[in-house]
Design a protein around this motif. Sequence first.
Motif, PDB file in Angstrom:
ATOM      1  N   SER A 383      27.503 -21.510  65.267  1.00 39.37           N
ATOM      2  CA  SER A 383      28.461 -21.065  66.273  1.00 39.37           C
ATOM      3  C   SER A 383      27.729 -20.435  67.457  1.00 39.37           C
ATOM      4  O   SER A 383      27.994 -20.743  68.615  1.00 39.37           O
ATOM      5  CB  SER A 383      29.412 -20.069  65.624  1.00 39.37           C
ATOM      6  OG  SER A 383      30.062 -19.325  66.604  1.00 39.37           O
ATOM      7  N   HIS A 384      26.768 -19.565  67.109  1.00 39.81           N
ATOM      8  CA  HIS A 384      26.002 -18.879  68.158  1.00 39.81           C
ATOM      9  C   HIS A 384      25.235 -19.879  69.009  1.00 39.81           C
ATOM     10  O   HIS A 384      25.258 -19.830  70.246  1.00 39.81           O
ATOM     11  CB  HIS A 384      25.040 -17.880  67.517  1.00 39.81           C
ATOM     12  CG  HIS A 384      24.260 -17.080  68.501  1.00 39.81           C
ATOM     13  ND1 HIS A 384      22.999 -17.454  68.924  1.00 39.81           N
ATOM     14  CD2 HIS A 384      24.566 -15.944  69.170  1.00 39.81           C
ATOM     15  CE1 HIS A 384      22.563 -16.564  69.807  1.00 39.81           C
ATOM     16  NE2 HIS A 384      23.499 -15.625  69.975  1.00 39.81           N
ATOM     17  N   ARG A 387      27.656 -21.851  71.189  1.00 42.62           N
ATOM     18  CA  ARG A 387      28.288 -21.062  72.225  1.00 42.62           C
ATOM     19  C   ARG A 387      27.361 -20.850  73.425  1.00 42.62           C
ATOM     20  O   ARG A 387      27.821 -20.833  74.574  1.00 42.62           O
ATOM     21  CB  ARG A 387      28.685 -19.689  71.674  1.00 42.62           C
ATOM     22  CG  ARG A 387      29.977 -19.695  70.942  1.00 42.62           C
ATOM     23  CD  ARG A 387      30.076 -18.471  70.040  1.00 42.62           C
ATOM     24  NE  ARG A 387      31.261 -18.553  69.218  1.00 42.62           N
ATOM     25  CZ  ARG A 387      32.471 -18.199  69.653  1.00 42.62           C
ATOM     26  NH1 ARG A 387      32.627 -17.748  70.866  1.00 42.62           N
ATOM     27  NH2 ARG A 387      33.499 -18.311  68.862  1.00 42.62           N
ATOM     28  N   THR A 388      26.094 -20.670  73.147  1.00 43.13           N
ATOM     29  CA  THR A 388      25.170 -20.372  74.246  1.00 43.13           C
ATOM     30  C   THR A 388      25.137 -21.504  75.300  1.00 43.13           C
ATOM     31  O   THR A 388      25.379 -21.238  76.473  1.00 43.13           O
ATOM     32  CB  THR A 388      23.780 -20.051  73.696  1.00 43.13           C
ATOM     33  OG1 THR A 388      23.929 -18.976  72.756  1.00 43.13           O
ATOM     34  CG2 THR A 388      22.833 -19.608  74.792  1.00 43.13           C
ATOM     35  N   LEU A 390      27.387 -23.850  75.597  1.00 45.18           N
ATOM     36  CA  LEU A 390      28.750 -24.004  76.079  1.00 45.18           C
ATOM     37  C   LEU A 390      29.047 -22.974  77.163  1.00 45.18           C
ATOM     38  O   LEU A 390      29.758 -23.242  78.138  1.00 45.18           O
ATOM     39  CB  LEU A 390      29.701 -23.847  74.890  1.00 45.18           C
ATOM     40  CG  LEU A 390      31.099 -24.431  75.042  1.00 45.18           C
ATOM     41  CD1 LEU A 390      31.017 -25.901  75.429  1.00 45.18           C
ATOM     42  CD2 LEU A 390      31.864 -24.246  73.750  1.00 45.18           C
ATOM     43  N   ASN A 391      28.495 -21.781  76.930  1.00 48.05           N
ATOM     44  CA  ASN A 391      28.633 -20.714  77.918  1.00 48.05           C
ATOM     45  C   ASN A 391      28.062 -21.169  79.266  1.00 48.05           C
ATOM     46  O   ASN A 391      28.670 -20.946  80.320  1.00 48.05           O
ATOM     47  CB  ASN A 391      27.914 -19.471  77.439  1.00 48.05           C
ATOM     48  CG  ASN A 391      28.230 -18.266  78.327  1.00 48.05           C
ATOM     49  OD1 ASN A 391      29.401 -18.017  78.616  1.00 48.05           O
ATOM     50  ND2 ASN A 391      27.211 -17.567  78.785  1.00 48.05           N
ATOM     51  N   ILE A 394      30.470 -23.928  80.740  1.00 48.30           N
ATOM     52  CA  ILE A 394      31.695 -23.337  81.275  1.00 48.30           C
ATOM     53  C   ILE A 394      31.378 -22.467  82.489  1.00 48.30           C
ATOM     54  O   ILE A 394      32.056 -22.513  83.517  1.00 48.30           O
ATOM     55  CB  ILE A 394      32.427 -22.540  80.169  1.00 48.30           C
ATOM     56  CG1 ILE A 394      32.990 -23.501  79.105  1.00 48.30           C
ATOM     57  CG2 ILE A 394      33.561 -21.698  80.765  1.00 48.30           C
ATOM     58  CD1 ILE A 394      33.545 -22.815  77.876  1.00 48.30           C
ATOM     59  N   LEU A 427      35.253 -25.325  72.733  1.00 48.98           N
ATOM     60  CA  LEU A 427      35.200 -23.904  72.366  1.00 48.98           C
ATOM     61  C   LEU A 427      36.298 -23.564  71.353  1.00 48.98           C
ATOM     62  O   LEU A 427      36.060 -22.849  70.368  1.00 48.98           O
ATOM     63  CB  LEU A 427      35.358 -23.054  73.635  1.00 48.98           C
ATOM     64  CG  LEU A 427      35.293 -21.543  73.422  1.00 48.98           C
ATOM     65  CD1 LEU A 427      33.929 -21.145  72.817  1.00 48.98           C
ATOM     66  CD2 LEU A 427      35.526 -20.812  74.738  1.00 48.98           C
ATOM     67  N   LEU A 434      35.082 -21.458  63.008  1.00 48.87           N
ATOM     68  CA  LEU A 434      34.540 -20.147  62.638  1.00 48.87           C
ATOM     69  C   LEU A 434      35.588 -19.358  61.843  1.00 48.87           C
ATOM     70  O   LEU A 434      35.263 -18.699  60.856  1.00 48.87           O
ATOM     71  CB  LEU A 434      34.154 -19.397  63.910  1.00 48.87           C
ATOM     72  CG  LEU A 434      33.188 -18.240  63.704  1.00 48.87           C
ATOM     73  CD1 LEU A 434      31.868 -18.747  63.120  1.00 48.87           C
ATOM     74  CD2 LEU A 434      32.937 -17.524  65.016  1.00 48.87           C
ATOM     75  N   ARG A 438      35.229 -17.982  58.109  1.00 49.75           N
ATOM     76  CA  ARG A 438      35.417 -16.562  57.776  1.00 49.75           C
ATOM     77  C   ARG A 438      36.427 -16.388  56.645  1.00 49.75           C
ATOM     78  O   ARG A 438      36.224 -15.601  55.724  1.00 49.75           O
ATOM     79  CB  ARG A 438      35.890 -15.796  59.009  1.00 49.75           C
ATOM     80  CG  ARG A 438      34.739 -15.419  59.913  1.00 49.75           C
ATOM     81  CD  ARG A 438      35.200 -14.458  60.962  1.00 49.75           C
ATOM     82  NE  ARG A 438      36.122 -15.100  61.897  1.00 49.75           N
ATOM     83  CZ  ARG A 438      36.265 -14.710  63.163  1.00 49.75           C
ATOM     84  NH1 ARG A 438      35.549 -13.707  63.627  1.00 49.75           N
ATOM     85  NH2 ARG A 438      37.108 -15.317  63.946  1.00 49.75           N
TER      86      ARG A 438
ATOM     87  N   ALA B  94      27.168 -13.997  71.929  1.00 49.38           N
ATOM     88  CA  ALA B  94      27.630 -15.288  71.423  1.00 49.38           C
ATOM     89  C   ALA B  94      27.984 -15.191  69.943  1.00 49.38           C
ATOM     90  O   ALA B  94      28.433 -16.154  69.331  1.00 49.38           O
ATOM     91  CB  ALA B  94      26.556 -16.338  71.634  1.00 49.38           C
ATOM     92  N   ALA B  96      30.351 -14.416  67.221  1.00 46.32           N
ATOM     93  CA  ALA B  96      31.805 -14.314  67.228  1.00 46.32           C
ATOM     94  C   ALA B  96      32.340 -13.530  66.039  1.00 46.32           C
ATOM     95  O   ALA B  96      33.525 -13.237  65.973  1.00 46.32           O
ATOM     96  CB  ALA B  96      32.414 -15.694  67.239  1.00 46.32           C
ATOM     97  N   THR B 114      32.986 -11.861  74.222  1.00 45.46           N
ATOM     98  CA  THR B 114      32.369 -12.930  73.468  1.00 45.46           C
ATOM     99  C   THR B 114      32.083 -14.123  74.378  1.00 45.46           C
ATOM    100  O   THR B 114      32.947 -14.549  75.148  1.00 45.46           O
ATOM    101  CB  THR B 114      33.301 -13.375  72.335  1.00 45.46           C
ATOM    102  OG1 THR B 114      33.676 -12.237  71.558  1.00 45.46           O
ATOM    103  CG2 THR B 114      32.606 -14.368  71.429  1.00 45.46           C
ATOM    104  N   LYS B 115      30.867 -14.609  74.263  1.00 44.14           N
ATOM    105  CA  LYS B 115      30.493 -15.815  75.014  1.00 44.14           C
ATOM    106  C   LYS B 115      30.946 -17.034  74.226  1.00 44.14           C
ATOM    107  O   LYS B 115      30.960 -16.964  73.004  1.00 44.14           O
ATOM    108  CB  LYS B 115      28.984 -15.859  75.224  1.00 44.14           C
ATOM    109  CG  LYS B 115      28.495 -14.837  76.264  1.00 44.14           C
ATOM    110  CD  LYS B 115      27.085 -15.131  76.706  1.00 44.14           C
ATOM    111  CE  LYS B 115      26.092 -14.642  75.670  1.00 44.14           C
ATOM    112  NZ  LYS B 115      24.692 -14.672  76.156  1.00 44.14           N
ATOM    113  N   PRO B 116      31.304 -18.141  74.770  1.00 42.75           N
ATOM    114  CA  PRO B 116      31.330 -18.299  76.236  1.00 42.75           C
ATOM    115  C   PRO B 116      32.558 -17.600  76.854  1.00 42.75           C
ATOM    116  O   PRO B 116      33.595 -17.525  76.199  1.00 42.75           O
ATOM    117  CB  PRO B 116      31.446 -19.805  76.436  1.00 42.75           C
ATOM    118  CG  PRO B 116      31.599 -20.405  75.089  1.00 42.75           C
ATOM    119  CD  PRO B 116      31.742 -19.341  74.094  1.00 42.75           C
TER     120      PRO B 116
END
Lengths: 603, 135
Positions: A383-384, A387-388, A390-391, A394, A427, A434, A438, B94, B96, B114-116
């Motif tokens: 996920s991390h 996301r990086t 994707l960040n 975006i 995202l 995620l 969890r 990042a 979550a 939280t990124k993004p």
Amino acid sequence: MARLAQLESPDFRGGVGAKARLALVEALLAEQEARPCALFVLRWLVRHAGIERGFCAVIDAERLVGLTGIDIPMAALDAFSLGLDDRTHPLVIALAGSEPVAFPNSGHSSGQELLRPFETPLGTDSFHAVPLSRTAEHGDFGPGLLLLSAQGDGPLSEDVRWAAEILGVRLVSLWYRRAQLDERRHKRERSWLFGVINAVTDPILLTDLDGRILMANAVAEMLLTADDQKSEGRRRAVALNNLLFSAALFNKDGLEPSRRELLLVDPTDGQDLLFEVISTPVRIRLGEAGVALILRNVTDLRRASEEIEENYRKLRAAEVEARADAMEKVQLYEQVTRHSEELREKVRLATAELAGQNELLRRQAFELEQASAAKSQFLANVSHELRTPLNAIIGYTHLMLEGVAGEMNASQHEKLNRVDSNARHLLAIINDLLDIARIESGKLPVQLERVALPDLVDEVMTEVEPLIDGTSLTVSRVIAPAVPELRTDRQKVKQIILNLLSNALKFTPQGSVSIVLDYDPGEEEASVAVTDTGIGISEENQKTIFEAFGQADSSYAKRHGGTGLGLSICCRLAAILGGRITVVSKLGEGSTFTLALPRRARK
Amino acid sequence: MSQEEETAADLAPLVLIVDDVDHGREICSEYLAFRGFRVATAADGQEALDKAFELLPDVILMDLSLPKIDGWEATRRLKQDARTKAIPVVALTAHALASAHDKAMEAGCDSVVTKPCLPRDLEAEVRRQLAGRAR
């Protein structure tokens, strides 16, 4: 008395005066014992008849023995004893006669020595043996002899004969009286003895060696004698008893003390009587033996003894049985022990195996836990890492859309919007994934609080208003009057309702969407039912819609921006809160999704 | 740039952007500068501390996974120092998972993003923190 009168008569010969004779007679009459009488006579003779020394011998139990004497050693007197059996003895001959016999001095002339082949307490002196007067009742002999040694060698005076006469009479008289007294005493004693013997309940008998009964006590007589007056049966019984008695006892040596058993018949009732016979030889009279018999009634004893034997035999049998029983028990116990041992061994093996499996399970559980933790960590990392970049996508897209990097024409702007839309969809998918990770790893915290469901429904309705605004759908809500507050996780319930409502709006091109809130007090369960008149779900697809990426029509979903994970997450969240989601649907007509929640969720 | 020209701009809020990733720093700084903020950047925790003590920014955007000194530790130090403890720190991560969020708040961060995230949303959070500080 007649004799005394005769003695006292004056018709006497001899030199002694009547007065002296009278004195002697009176003295003798006054005396009741033989010895003093004899002593009076001897003294009288010394005084009146020229006698120097002498003694009186009397018959006692077939022998002539010394009674008393004058000038005679006591020991010699006691030693004198002459059996009367020897009828040739000079003194026995003298005793049997009626006249005095002279025995001259044995030491004076050798020619006369043969006349004295015996000893007397008078030693070698010459003496006269004077028999005491005989009576008819006394058989062959008088009561005794006077052996007197005189002063001279002349014949004895008449006084000597007289004195011997009255002494004899007096002694016989005394003996007679004594005998009478003895007889009376004996009779008395015999009656006592018979009383005692008769009182004994065992038969007692005295027989001679031939078995003839000399004496019998009452019980013995009852068994063995019967007179003619008795009944026939009784006489027969007695006759039989006599037969048995003689046969049992006298074909053996009756002289030996012995014990034996004898079976007789009770003449009164015919019952068998068992006796133990104890026989003892006894002397009946001089030289004649007999047998004393005591019959002990052991009938009861035998019966008791038989009972005891019977009981003992039963006891033995019981003991043997008990022992066999005990042996059987021992064997059973051994079997049980062996089986129990085997069982224990099996249990031990099983336990060991179980322990091994437990250990394996524990290790597997640990590995699973590790794997689960690793999986969660992996998902977090993925996920991390997703996301990086994707960040960046975006972020830069927006920089350009906002004009940071300068103005773009409309076409560029539109294409960049496509980039942005897809980046956000990606995202959303990442976020949903995620969430699932969890939930499955149990790392989703549950926060219980008081939740008023009607308020929550209103809140959700407000949030979806923008979605409704663009459509022609009729949206209604029905809230039952008595829905209590729930204890549950507000955020998660909201997420579920929001998802259900969004789905209904998304998949309903036209018609209506309604939300109905109800409560079942019996089950203590609240329900939120979302009904639409949308596209519906086929029965086949109803089975998979709760699975990840299980959207019935993925193309449709894409059009509406769904990730395909929404129901899957809702379903899991409901389960966490102790509730469930069910669906009723018909393809082309619409669907009803119902969330059921317990009044109290458990953590 | 001359001193005279910068005088008016000096009044704009200064945002210190801490991120070890180049594009992360670039997006934030370009956007916030575009929106009228003064910006400074740091690529690791140590540099962040140095810049913070030197510049005393109005808001710090703190990435948490950093080389040398990580974002949590840097935040703790800032919050322990009298000069910097009043400066709002917005954690930018990042990660979550809720645990990462809690950990950031424990370290002393004032909020977590939280990124993004959209640059627009980030600006909104910065302005919120500034408003809170002004009050």
